[in-house]
Design a protein around this motif. Sequence first.
Motif: not given
Length: 466
Positions: A223, A297, A396, A449
């Motif tokens: 992330y 992501v 996400p 996601d």
Amino acid sequence: MATSPPILRVSPNARHLQSADGRPFFFLADTAWELFHQLDREETTHYLEDRAAKGFTVIMAVVLAERDGLRKPNAYGEIPLLDLDPARPNPRYFEHVDFVVEKAAELGLVIGMLPTWGDKVTDALGGSGPVIFNPANARSFGAFLGQRYRHRPLIWILGGDRNIDSDPILETWRAMAHGLRSGDEGRHLITFHPRGMQTSSCWLHNEDWLDFNLYQSAHLRKYQRVYDFALNDYLLQPPKPTVEGEPAYEDIPVHFWVYIDWQTDPEVRRNVLDDDNLIRDPGYFEEGFFDAVDMRVHAYWNLLSGACGFAYGNNAVWQMLRKGEEPAIPTLCDWRDALDRPGARQVSLIKALFLSRDFSRLRPDQAVVYGPNPHDENHVRAASAEDGSFALAYLPQGKSIIAVLGKIAGPRVRAWWFDPRCGEALPAGAFENRGHATFEPPSSGHGHDWVLVLEDASAFDKPPGA
């Protein structure tokens, strides 16, 4: 039969790349740094056919490769330069480079060609080197490459994982860029691949030879806030397109450089690697590995924040590592087995979504999201089309979202859930185009996601991704 890839240009609004006839070009690259250096022609064909079938549009590879590319011969026993002299390129080495470029073109792929890895220009960060370039021979080597590949579909990528640390280094890269431009008569775009957590715009945004920016968000954490790099470049003036050139690779250990003792301690090495020099004990890398979830992501966060392209990478594929060979960074499998990893299969779904709704119209638009939007693993990135025809919001972890409907043109809004794992589009209702609405994804949690697609109900006749 594949369509020949285009010679690329920057769009009139300087937000994306396009072909000479004005068609938007979706920059979806695979990282194959060692392609010219490691693979023979059979292996090259196998690799390129696989990547073309998976929907990649660009293959990034290095002529003077990172892994002792000046002294270690290629698959045919040839080194690129005679006596380490940029003025004496080895014709037999470049015959193989020619083959790779031609085979890629046959398959509709553009080569993102790095003339050299950065350790041949500067020794600031070590590497195999040696440093062989100065402004004079960098310009002549650039002119040689530019002329040789003048009529081939490619992009020039300078930098090779290095920053601009001094004026002399800048002058060397600038000279190489000018050499490329004189050799190919300005036919190809030029960008620059910097070190991790940097963007080319830090030093080069105002250089007339830099056609678009490229940034590297690197392999630091899951992330990672990659959207900060995209937005930074998007807001610069004059505008230039920007792409994510090196996000976290699938199957690479998180923060891999922290675990360097696998190289220096024989006992640790025996415990970590098996007889094929593949990872025996994944648990040694305590922070785990980047996987397909991380790929998705970072890709969506980038593309919805102003980037016009994205590079995928796999830890075994960039090295073109065979079983038994010495790895630069330990791998879970060899390059052939890594070709079909989940992240590599799912990039085609990203491309399908963005082509089905004309990505060239998109602009970053966080105002699609109503209410708090923390910068953590649940952070939502959004973009809307400049003509109001559609908007995308990436969730996400599949948390609910309150979306502003007035961003869409037309009296009614149609909503879809696009599944980034399989490419299926699920209807999510139709609404009067006013106020805001709450949307609950079909599933939630890590790896669940979703992309919320909002569109003018009268604008499209096919589901997103179709």
